[in-house]
Design an enzyme around this catalytic site. Sequence first.
Site, PDB file in Angstrom:
ATOM      1  N   ARG A  36       0.379  -3.063 -10.433  1.00 21.03           N
ATOM      2  CA  ARG A  36       1.662  -3.260  -9.768  1.00 21.03           C
ATOM      3  C   ARG A  36       2.124  -4.697  -9.992  1.00 21.03           C
ATOM      4  O   ARG A  36       1.303  -5.605 -10.204  1.00 21.03           O
ATOM      5  CB  ARG A  36       1.536  -2.998  -8.271  1.00 21.03           C
ATOM      6  CG  ARG A  36       1.084  -1.588  -7.912  1.00 21.03           C
ATOM      7  CD  ARG A  36       0.917  -1.457  -6.401  1.00 21.03           C
ATOM      8  NE  ARG A  36       0.531  -0.100  -6.023  1.00 21.03           N
ATOM      9  CZ  ARG A  36      -0.737   0.321  -5.921  1.00 21.03           C
ATOM     10  NH1 ARG A  36      -1.724  -0.529  -6.167  1.00 21.03           N
ATOM     11  NH2 ARG A  36      -0.999   1.559  -5.559  1.00 21.03           N
ATOM     12  N   LYS A  74      -2.847  -2.414  -2.626  1.00 21.86           N
ATOM     13  CA  LYS A  74      -2.001  -1.695  -1.673  1.00 21.86           C
ATOM     14  C   LYS A  74      -2.819  -0.717  -0.834  1.00 21.86           C
ATOM     15  O   LYS A  74      -2.557  -0.532   0.357  1.00 21.86           O
ATOM     16  CB  LYS A  74      -0.902  -0.937  -2.431  1.00 21.86           C
ATOM     17  CG  LYS A  74       0.103  -0.231  -1.543  1.00 21.86           C
ATOM     18  CD  LYS A  74       1.177   0.436  -2.370  1.00 21.86           C
ATOM     19  CE  LYS A  74       2.186   1.166  -1.484  1.00 21.86           C
ATOM     20  NZ  LYS A  74       3.240   1.832  -2.293  1.00 21.86           N
ATOM     21  N   HIS A 130       8.512  -0.947 -12.576  1.00 25.11           N
ATOM     22  CA  HIS A 130       7.448  -0.064 -12.084  1.00 25.11           C
ATOM     23  C   HIS A 130       7.211   1.119 -13.019  1.00 25.11           C
ATOM     24  O   HIS A 130       6.147   1.753 -12.960  1.00 25.11           O
ATOM     25  CB  HIS A 130       7.784   0.432 -10.676  1.00 25.11           C
ATOM     26  CG  HIS A 130       6.591   0.938  -9.919  1.00 25.11           C
ATOM     27  ND1 HIS A 130       5.589   0.109  -9.454  1.00 25.11           N
ATOM     28  CD2 HIS A 130       6.228   2.201  -9.569  1.00 25.11           C
ATOM     29  CE1 HIS A 130       4.668   0.834  -8.834  1.00 25.11           C
ATOM     30  NE2 HIS A 130       5.032   2.108  -8.893  1.00 25.11           N
ATOM     31  N   ARG A 148       3.977   0.936 -14.965  1.00 25.38           N
ATOM     32  CA  ARG A 148       2.766   1.455 -14.311  1.00 25.38           C
ATOM     33  C   ARG A 148       2.684   2.970 -14.501  1.00 25.38           C
ATOM     34  O   ARG A 148       1.618   3.510 -14.801  1.00 25.38           O
ATOM     35  CB  ARG A 148       2.792   1.073 -12.835  1.00 25.38           C
ATOM     36  CG  ARG A 148       1.648   1.642 -12.002  1.00 25.38           C
ATOM     37  CD  ARG A 148       1.692   1.010 -10.615  1.00 25.38           C
ATOM     38  NE  ARG A 148       0.990   1.812  -9.619  1.00 25.38           N
ATOM     39  CZ  ARG A 148      -0.326   1.764  -9.412  1.00 25.38           C
ATOM     40  NH1 ARG A 148      -1.085   0.983 -10.147  1.00 25.38           N
ATOM     41  NH2 ARG A 148      -0.885   2.486  -8.464  1.00 25.38           N
ATOM     42  N   HIS A 192      -4.718   4.733  -6.644  1.00 25.44           N
ATOM     43  CA  HIS A 192      -3.955   5.611  -5.765  1.00 25.44           C
ATOM     44  C   HIS A 192      -4.765   5.927  -4.511  1.00 25.44           C
ATOM     45  O   HIS A 192      -6.002   5.963  -4.534  1.00 25.44           O
ATOM     46  CB  HIS A 192      -3.605   6.919  -6.480  1.00 25.44           C
ATOM     47  CG  HIS A 192      -2.569   6.766  -7.538  1.00 25.44           C
ATOM     48  ND1 HIS A 192      -2.451   7.613  -8.619  1.00 25.44           N
ATOM     49  CD2 HIS A 192      -1.584   5.843  -7.706  1.00 25.44           C
ATOM     50  CE1 HIS A 192      -1.453   7.228  -9.392  1.00 25.44           C
ATOM     51  NE2 HIS A 192      -0.909   6.155  -8.842  1.00 25.44           N
ATOM     52  N   TYR A 206       1.305  13.286 -12.231  1.00 25.92           N
ATOM     53  CA  TYR A 206       1.133  13.195 -13.683  1.00 25.92           C
ATOM     54  C   TYR A 206       0.420  14.418 -14.267  1.00 25.92           C
ATOM     55  O   TYR A 206       0.169  14.464 -15.467  1.00 25.92           O
ATOM     56  CB  TYR A 206       0.335  11.937 -14.044  1.00 25.92           C
ATOM     57  CG  TYR A 206       0.888  10.675 -13.439  1.00 25.92           C
ATOM     58  CD1 TYR A 206       2.077  10.113 -13.909  1.00 25.92           C
ATOM     59  CD2 TYR A 206       0.242  10.046 -12.384  1.00 25.92           C
ATOM     60  CE1 TYR A 206       2.603   8.959 -13.336  1.00 25.92           C
ATOM     61  CE2 TYR A 206       0.752   8.884 -11.810  1.00 25.92           C
ATOM     62  CZ  TYR A 206       1.925   8.358 -12.294  1.00 25.92           C
ATOM     63  OH  TYR A 206       2.433   7.215 -11.720  1.00 25.92           O
TER      64      TYR A 206
END
Length: 297
Positions: A164, A187, A235, A238, A261, A270
């Site tokens: 990120r 995150k 973004h 990414r 994630h 994805y």
Amino acid sequence: STTARTAEEAREIESKYRRDLHLARAGLPPERSLEDALTRWLDEYVPQLKRPKDYESHLRAIEPYAAGLPLEDAPRAWLAYRAANPDLTNSTHNRRGAVLRRVCYLARKWGWTNDDLGGRIDLLPENSARHIYLTVNDVAHMAKACHYQPARDAILIAAYAGLRLSEIVRLKREDVHDGCVHLGQTKSGRPRIVPIHPAIAAAVRRLPIPCGARWLVRHFERARSALGHPEWRFHDLRHTNASWLVQSGADLVTVRDLLGHSSLTVTGRYAHLATRHLKAAIGRLRAPGTHRSKGKK
């Protein structure tokens, strides 16, 4: 306890106390304003949350529409906020609506209301997930079109490591060792290790990035405009990394771990790019007339 600064405030506090006492004797919840509920949530709950500044920002955006309203008017404050901010995305509205919902649910838990106010705060349908993925050539052309070296490095790191932007600007030289980037602050709140691709070896050696995120995005936007792709966002680099991983045969668990994630549900966006196993399954089907007969030879 509440301390009055003037005689008038003292009278108001006493009056409120008497009303609350009367309501309590009648088995009814005390009178509370929406501002009271927001303030209590901000003071008692927000400091314990991850990224408290984000939640505080959402609350500050709602606060002007809660001024002077009783707690029961929380749904009306939500509608007023949305009407006054039509240009914001549904996702931004929903982050703030979720804050208001949470405060309303807590207010019911506190005994401040008997109504399901949170259930009356309807969130908005959000835009479907972006599916813009750059090719290896796209990224190369983007880096070439960027005339500021640190921004060029950031573009390559985002594409080849899936970091990120906030993670990239925090990277230090000591975060790189044993051929990997080691991320302690992420995150999801969990540390992450990302192997260094040869395409970013030189960029990683130049760490740290000597500027902030806004400056990097500004140069990225100049480069995308030069290439005629105003729809690209930083973004998306990414997302591009994830798409490359999936199309190269990486399973979703590996992609989840590399990108950090919070769950496989997030990585599942994805899954449609993983076609190798689908093609292999079709390839195992026999063509008409090729099935062997079970009869005698």
